[in-house]
Design a protein around this motif. Structure first.
Motif: not given
Length: 292
Positions: A17-22, A99-108
């Motif tokens: 999901a984080a990769a798709e957002w990125a 980088s421009e930004l870093l996206a990571l997955g998050r488990r609440t």
């Protein structure tokens, strides 16, 4: 050279999901996308050689599958992949800083305060000098039956130490997404003494709220002038910052908060309680923007 939008992937739903957002963010910004799988090499031995080979092969499979999936969803996007060896937090932090930004997955983990999306996310946020985006398994693309998804970007501001970088990021995201921006500042009164309680009261509290509203408007004025097409709603609320932000951001497009670098405790580097809480509990993607 264009900086890449970077996404850490490990094959789990939240990292995809984080990769798709990125990928969508890279398209908006006109940037390449770099998919990264980080893993730690085992100390040398006959057994570890096989283990390291297996980890490398698994990384290739994860990266290839993610790249294929995103290439179909975002045709024309330049997608690169990379494996990085070493401690995961160190490897991701090093890449994020370039980088421009870093996206990571998050488990609440609702109810476990202080564990914002896992130790990797916590460690990266504490170290990097670029924005870090934390995305849940659903990508934050849907609201709930009670709270439908809106198109607003939400920005939390501490007027005692406003983060210019977070303000800039939030305005630019609202512009790119062609949506509104909701700016929230929350404040709490210290419990008054009996004498103070008798001398002050609702009128004084209302005056302080009005002062804070005026200060918030002043802090935002330059950005509002620079982004005339971005509709802005300012909100000053009495109460804890994290609960106010969670209410406003429930179902939002994105929540942006600032994080002061260099904060330290006896446990080492850490993020603020407000940052921890919103990362832990927000339903939408959360962007943590560092500042000095």
């Amino acid at each position: 050279m264009l900086l890449s939008v970077v996404a850490g992937v490990d094959g789990r739903a939240e990292s995809l999901a984080a990769a798709e957002w990125a990928a969508r963010e890279a398209v908006r910004k006109g940037r390449p996308l770099l998919l990264v799988h980080a893993w730690s090499r085992s100390p040398y031995s006959l057994v570890s050689v096989a283990a390291n080979t297996a980890q490398r092969s698994q990384a290739e499979r994860v990266l290839h599958a993610a790249a294929e999936r995103l290439a179909g969803a975002c045709p024309g996007l330049l997608i690169q992949t990379a494996q990085v060896e070493g401690p995961v937090v160190t490897a991701l932090s090093r890449l994020a800083d370039g980088s421009e930004l870093l996206a990571l997955g998050r488990r609440t983990k609702r109810g476990l305060a202080g564990l914002p999306g896992g130790s990797v996310a916590r460690g990266v946020i504490s170290r990097v000098k670029r924005p870090v985006v934390l995305v849940g398994a659903d990508g934050g693309q849907e609201g709930t039956a009670e709270v439908p998804r809106s198109r607003d970007v939400v920005l939390g501001i501490d007027l005692g130490s406003p983060c210019a970088e977070a303000i800039d990021f939030a305005f630019e995201e609202a512009r790119l997404r062609r949506c509104g921006l909701r700016v929230v500042h929350a404040w709490c009164d210290l419990p008054p003494s009996k004498e103070e309680a008798g001398a002050s009261g609702p009128v004084e509290a209302d005056c302080r709220e009005e002062e804070r509203s005026g200060l918030l408007t002043a802090v935002l004025q330059l950005r509002r002038d620079a982004y005339p097409d971005v509709p802005v709603i300012e909100s000053v609320r009495r109460g804890k910052a994290f609960s106010s932000l969670l209410r406003v951001a429930d179902g939002a497009e994105l929540l942006v908060v600032g994080h002061r670098l260099g904060k330290q405790s006896h446990l080492g580097l850490h993020s603020s309680p407000t940052t921890n809480a919103v990362v832990q509990h927000a339903r939408c993607p959360v962007v943590v923007v560092p500042y000095s």
